[in-house]
Design a protein around this motif. Structure first.
Motif, PDB file in Angstrom:
ATOM      1  N   TRP A 129       0.820  -1.196   0.000  1.00  0.00           N
ATOM      2  CA  TRP A 129       0.000   0.000   0.000  1.00  0.00           C
ATOM      3  C   TRP A 129       0.857   1.249   0.000  1.00  0.00           C
ATOM      4  CZ3 TRP A 129      -5.545   0.541   1.715  1.00  0.00           C
ATOM      5  CH2 TRP A 129      -6.272  -0.589   1.340  1.00  0.00           C
ATOM      6  N   ARG A 130       2.049   1.180   0.529  1.00  0.00           N
ATOM      7  CA  ARG A 130       2.934   2.354   0.456  1.00  0.00           C
ATOM      8  C   ARG A 130       3.354   2.603  -0.985  1.00  0.00           C
ATOM      9  NH1 ARG A 130       8.272   2.835   0.187  1.00  0.00           N
ATOM     10  NH2 ARG A 130       8.543   0.633   0.584  1.00  0.00           N
ATOM     11  N   LEU A 131       3.617   1.518  -1.714  1.00  0.00           N
ATOM     12  CA  LEU A 131       4.005   1.671  -3.114  1.00  0.00           C
ATOM     13  C   LEU A 131       2.827   2.131  -3.965  1.00  0.00           C
ATOM     14  CD1 LEU A 131       6.706   1.232  -4.316  1.00  0.00           C
ATOM     15  CD2 LEU A 131       5.998  -0.999  -5.092  1.00  0.00           C
ATOM     16  N   ARG A 132       1.636   1.732  -3.558  1.00  0.00           N
ATOM     17  CA  ARG A 132       0.430   2.110  -4.293  1.00  0.00           C
ATOM     18  C   ARG A 132       0.194   3.609  -4.211  1.00  0.00           C
ATOM     19  NH1 ARG A 132      -4.784   2.093  -1.749  1.00  0.00           N
ATOM     20  NH2 ARG A 132      -6.315   2.554  -3.329  1.00  0.00           N
ATOM     21  N   GLU A 133       0.717   4.234  -3.153  1.00  0.00           N
ATOM     22  CA  GLU A 133       0.528   5.687  -3.010  1.00  0.00           C
ATOM     23  C   GLU A 133       1.151   6.444  -4.166  1.00  0.00           C
ATOM     24  OE1 GLU A 133      -1.025   7.666  -0.605  1.00  0.00           O
ATOM     25  OE2 GLU A 133      -1.935   5.741  -0.135  1.00  0.00           O
ATOM     26  N   ASP A 134       2.217   5.887  -4.776  1.00  0.00           N
ATOM     27  CA  ASP A 134       2.809   6.567  -5.926  1.00  0.00           C
ATOM     28  C   ASP A 134       1.810   6.689  -7.060  1.00  0.00           C
ATOM     29  OD1 ASP A 134       6.143   5.120  -5.556  1.00  0.00           O
ATOM     30  OD2 ASP A 134       5.171   6.851  -4.629  1.00  0.00           O
ATOM     31  N   VAL A 135       1.022   5.625  -7.268  1.00  0.00           N
ATOM     32  CA  VAL A 135       0.021   5.666  -8.343  1.00  0.00           C
ATOM     33  C   VAL A 135      -1.076   6.667  -7.992  1.00  0.00           C
ATOM     34  CG1 VAL A 135      -1.623   4.291  -9.647  1.00  0.00           C
ATOM     35  CG2 VAL A 135       0.514   3.286  -8.942  1.00  0.00           C
ATOM     36  N   LEU A 136      -1.477   6.691  -6.719  1.00  0.00           N
ATOM     37  CA  LEU A 136      -2.521   7.640  -6.323  1.00  0.00           C
ATOM     38  C   LEU A 136      -2.028   9.069  -6.427  1.00  0.00           C
ATOM     39  CD1 LEU A 136      -4.123   5.839  -3.267  1.00  0.00           C
ATOM     40  CD2 LEU A 136      -4.813   5.790  -5.622  1.00  0.00           C
ATOM     41  N   ASP A 137      -0.715   9.278  -6.212  1.00  0.00           N
ATOM     42  CA  ASP A 137      -0.181  10.634  -6.389  1.00  0.00           C
ATOM     43  C   ASP A 137      -0.241  11.039  -7.848  1.00  0.00           C
ATOM     44  OD1 ASP A 137       2.425  10.402  -3.842  1.00  0.00           O
ATOM     45  OD2 ASP A 137       0.335  11.075  -3.753  1.00  0.00           O
ATOM     46  N   THR A 172       8.341   8.037 -13.301  1.00  0.00           N
ATOM     47  CA  THR A 172       7.918   7.579 -11.955  1.00  0.00           C
ATOM     48  C   THR A 172       7.621   6.093 -11.958  1.00  0.00           C
ATOM     49  OG1 THR A 172       6.785   9.696 -11.806  1.00  0.00           O
ATOM     50  CG2 THR A 172       6.375   8.116 -10.056  1.00  0.00           C
ATOM     51  N   LEU A 173       6.915   5.632 -13.021  1.00  0.00           N
ATOM     52  CA  LEU A 173       6.561   4.216 -13.054  1.00  0.00           C
ATOM     53  C   LEU A 173       7.804   3.337 -13.204  1.00  0.00           C
ATOM     54  CD1 LEU A 173       3.355   4.329 -15.266  1.00  0.00           C
ATOM     55  CD2 LEU A 173       3.494   4.013 -12.826  1.00  0.00           C
ATOM     56  N   ASP A 174       8.774   3.813 -13.982  1.00  0.00           N
ATOM     57  CA  ASP A 174      10.008   3.019 -14.123  1.00  0.00           C
ATOM     58  C   ASP A 174      10.748   2.918 -12.801  1.00  0.00           C
ATOM     59  OD1 ASP A 174      10.871   3.818 -17.557  1.00  0.00           O
ATOM     60  OD2 ASP A 174      10.092   1.997 -16.639  1.00  0.00           O
ATOM     61  N   LYS A 175      10.706   4.017 -12.031  1.00  0.00           N
ATOM     62  CA  LYS A 175      11.386   3.971 -10.726  1.00  0.00           C
ATOM     63  C   LYS A 175      10.690   3.007  -9.795  1.00  0.00           C
ATOM     64  CE  LYS A 175      12.423   8.572 -10.112  1.00  0.00           C
ATOM     65  NZ  LYS A 175      12.349   9.791  -9.425  1.00  0.00           N
ATOM     66  N   MET A 176       9.374   2.843  -9.980  1.00  0.00           N
ATOM     67  CA  MET A 176       8.607   1.946  -9.105  1.00  0.00           C
ATOM     68  C   MET A 176       8.960   0.504  -9.362  1.00  0.00           C
ATOM     69  SD  MET A 176       4.676   3.113  -9.010  1.00  0.00           S
ATOM     70  CE  MET A 176       4.090   1.484  -8.809  1.00  0.00           C
ATOM     71  N   ARG A 177       9.426   0.210 -10.590  1.00  0.00           N
ATOM     72  CA  ARG A 177       9.613  -1.190 -10.976  1.00  0.00           C
ATOM     73  C   ARG A 177      10.513  -1.945 -10.034  1.00  0.00           C
ATOM     74  NH1 ARG A 177       8.538  -3.087 -16.597  1.00  0.00           N
ATOM     75  NH2 ARG A 177       8.355  -1.139 -17.724  1.00  0.00           N
ATOM     76  N   ALA A 178      11.640  -1.291  -9.611  1.00  0.00           N
ATOM     77  CA  ALA A 178      12.628  -2.018  -8.806  1.00  0.00           C
ATOM     78  C   ALA A 178      12.009  -2.447  -7.476  1.00  0.00           C
ATOM     79  CB  ALA A 178      13.843  -1.136  -8.568  1.00  0.00           C
ATOM     80  N   TYR A 180       8.843  -2.646  -6.737  1.00  0.00           N
ATOM     81  CA  TYR A 180       7.735  -3.574  -6.944  1.00  0.00           C
ATOM     82  C   TYR A 180       8.271  -4.974  -7.204  1.00  0.00           C
ATOM     83  CZ  TYR A 180       3.565  -5.738  -8.744  1.00  0.00           C
ATOM     84  OH  TYR A 180       2.521  -6.598  -8.927  1.00  0.00           O
ATOM     85  N   GLY A 181       9.434  -5.046  -7.892  1.00  0.00           N
ATOM     86  CA  GLY A 181      10.035  -6.353  -8.141  1.00  0.00           C
ATOM     87  C   GLY A 181      10.357  -7.077  -6.839  1.00  0.00           C
TER      88      GLY A 181
END
Lengths: 362, 150, 166
Positions: A129-137, A172-178, A180-181
């Protein structure tokens, strides 16, 4: 030989994600039969078509559900546009799909968190849910709302995303990949997680077809069916879209399918941003839906195939608007997975269909 | 296979700042598009009532005789229909949202009285406009008379 | 790019042919998609939808609330959801649903709220006093408008003629 007991499960239970009621007939910790019951949050939203005109009703469809909010407004807009023969500009179609794929990402990450909470791994739940906040931002920066976007309307989209903002979203999404992996590796490789998921709630391909399941629940049992591959809207512009299918058919497979769909969504958004056309974002709507015209349409929401039916009657109020959500199709499959499972696995089996009872009952 | 896959992330988070904010002590970060509450630049408002007609939850009430514009912020669903349809562009969506309260509050804005300078300027502008209209009418009457004479 | 299914296939049938048509779709391996209802003057117009991947076909027929329809939940198990819902919201009678909630599927304040012409709705409307019906309908719509439900349709038309066109 044990005696049979009936345990009522829900609608309020700490581990149950959605308000549904199950009567579990159990014998010595094994569930023999499960009888579902819903209807606790029926709001009668389909009757509001007679009170809100067809342009305002998109605000009602958004508020059917908090997780699939954009999907419903998109499905409604597409159906009414087909009813009235409106052509949506290409840039609006691309923007809609980008928001819809972001919606899919946030929905699957929410589900992964709930799954972790379902088997007791609270740290993993919090990290998802912390990572999901990036999408909500991203949602808040582009539309102003975190959950209810008010971005889609009949004729196109309400506001534009500048091309440099789109490039920023991709970064932003590319930065999330690591990160999320790392989470996905925990779900798929960790020994304690696997012991709770592998073999739980197995549904073979034949049973899945007989129960007419849809969405990731069906794709985890080997059914290769995804409405996105039929190319409606901007999905037709994707070079090569393959649905993610697994053949294992248990809870682990469903977790794998949804986890990998998030990465696929990032790739789809990247591809569409590269191919984004310029132009208008909205087509002015004139007139009202004609009398007696009926249209059906389908959309691949995060939970599966969603079916919309609209009928006009010559006034600015629609005669009928019907939404058939994927959870209502999957309930029969869920009841089947519950037969013969352990009592401790009941919340996991309920979670694996990704239930969204507020959409189902409207 | 293996265990404790989340150790690296947990140790990293141990040494980082928390991801949550102590709201409402710390103010939240809004974006320029955040939807909070509707504000009205009341001196530009002409009380046409379009916002009242279009509001899906009937949160806005407009009274032309009293020159008041009332909004129930707790009914507003931040759909920006009023902001988009305002002909004078006096409505804006401010980012900060209505705080939780023990009672619902209804905000009424009344158009302020014109100051003496503004009233004098308005009267001068009205007089000038009336003079222009009279001159245009006279010119048209003269042209018609000429055309009839020919 | 096409947005929705083209072409849209709607087949008009008689309600007595429903069972045979559904058996034909089941035999050919088509997937069940949806049952939806619309209130019309003669009763309820039902739409059964089936799909085989991209093709999507809809069966359309009208039925009144006195005639009983055979359930198809023995062929398609998840139909029980839609048949119970159609019964609760529109008053259509089904026989032989696999899990039959007998009208208790949705907790509705007035019987068959989407179909005011059904026998159950008329019976309850004549039984209940007018004040109760107004309160029950006001709970469905959240607008504090003075002239509410019994003349619901006319009042909304009056309002629409006052407003500027969309």
């Amino acid at each position: 030989m044990g005696t049979k007991t009936v345990i009522p499960f829900g609608p309020q239970h700490p581990v149950l994600p959605e308000p549904m009621h199950l009567d579990l007939v159990i014998e010595d910790e094994k569930v023999i039969e499960a009888i579902p019951q819903i209807g606790f949050i029926h709001r009668g939203l389909e009757k509001l078509v007679s009170k809100k005109d067809f342009m305002q009703f998109v605000l009602v469809t958004e508020r059917i559900c908090g997780i699939c909010s954009f999907g419903h407004s998109l499905g409604y807009s597409e159906t009414v546009e087909a009813l009235m023969g409106i052509e949506v500009p290409p840039r609006a179609e691309y923007l809609r799909v980008i928001w819809h794929e972001l919606s899919r990402m946030h929905s699957h990450m929410l589900w992964l968190g709930l799954l972790a909470d379902g088997f007791g791994y609270e740290n993993l739940f919090m990290q998802c849910w912390r990572l999901r906040e990036d999408v909500l931002d991203i949602f808040e920066a582009t539309t102003g709302g975190r959950v209810i976007l008010t971005a889609c309307n009949v004729g196109g989209v309400e506001q534009d995303i500048e091309n440099n903002e789109l490039a920023g979203i991709v970064v932003t999404l590319d930065k999330m990949r690591a990160e999320y992996g790392e989470l996905l590796r925990t779900f798929l490789k960790d020994r304690s997680v696997k012991s709770r998921l592998v073999g739980v709630g197995y549904l073979s391909k034949e049973d899945s077809v007989a129960a007419a399941t849809v969405g990731p629940f069906a794709r985890a049992s080997g059914i290769d069916e995804d409405i996105r591959s039929y190319g409606f809207g901007a999905y037709g512009a994707l070079a090569d879209f393959q649905p993610i299918v697994s053949t294992k058919g248990d809870g682990y497979a469903r977790c794998e399918v949804r986890g990998l769909e998030v990465l696929q969504a990032i790739d789809i958004i990247k591809e569409l941003v590269d191919k984004m056309p310029d132009g208008e974002i909205n087509q002015k709507v004139k007139g009202v839906p004609a009398e007696g015209v009926e249209v059906v349409s389908r959309l691949e929401q995060p939970r599966g195939e969603c079916f919309y039916f609209a009928k006009g009657n010559g006034t600015k109020f629609l005669e009928r608007f019907r939404i058939r959500t994927p959870t209502s199709q999957n309930i029969a499959g869920m009841v089947q997975t519950l037969q013969g499972c352990d009592l401790a696995d009941v919340p996991l089996n309920v979670l694996t269909i990704d239930p969204c009872i507020s959409c189902t009952e409207r | 296979m293996g265990s404790f896959h989340l150790t690296k992330m947990s140790l990293r988070n141990f040494f980082k700042k928390p991801a949550t904010k102590m709201y409402p002590v710390v103010a939240p970060t809004y974006t320029k598009m955040s939807k909070g509450h509707v504000a009205n630049e009341i001196k530009d408002c002409i009380f046409c009532g379009i916002c009242e007609n279009r509001c899906p939850t009937h949160a806005i009430t407009v009274s032309k005789e009293d020159e008041t514009w009332t909004i129930d912020n707790f009914s507003c669903i931040q759909c920006i229909t009023c902001v988009r349809n305002c002909p004078k562009k006096c409505l804006t969506m401010e980012p900060d949202y209505t705080k939780a309260a023990a009672q619902k509050s209804i905000i009424t804005l009344k158009k302020p009285e014109l100051t003496p300078e503004e009233r004098a300027a308005k009267e001068a502008a009205d007089k000038e406009k009336a003079a222009r209209i009279a001159a245009a009418k006279a010119a048209k009457a003269a042209r018609d008379a000429e055309a009839a004479a020919q | 790019m096409t947005q929705t299914e083209k072409p849209q296939v709607f087949k008009d049938i008689e309600h007595a042919q429903l069972r045979k048509q559904v058996e034909s779709y089941h035999g050919r391996g088509w997937r069940f998609v949806n049952i939806s209802g619309t209130t019309v003057e003669e009763g309820v117009e039902l739409l059964y939808s089936f799909s085989d991947g991209l093709p999507l076909e809809n069966l359309r027929f009208t039925i009144n609330t006195e005639t009983a329809l055979p359930s198809v939940s023995d062929l398609y198990p998840n139909c029980f959801f839609f048949e119970n819902e159609t019964h609760d919201l529109f008053g259509v009678q089904f026989t032989g649903i696999s899990i039959d909630f007998d009208g208790e599927f949705y907790k509705v304040a007035v019987p068959t709220p989407m179909n005011p012409h059904s026998a159950a709705a008329k019976a309850s409307a004549s039984g209940k006093p007018a004040a109760d019906k107004r309160a029950a309908d006001a709970s469905v719509v959240d607008t504090p408008v003075a002239d509410e439900p019994a003349e619901g349709e006319e009042s909304s038309d009056k309002k629409s003629s006052k407003k500027k066109g969309a």
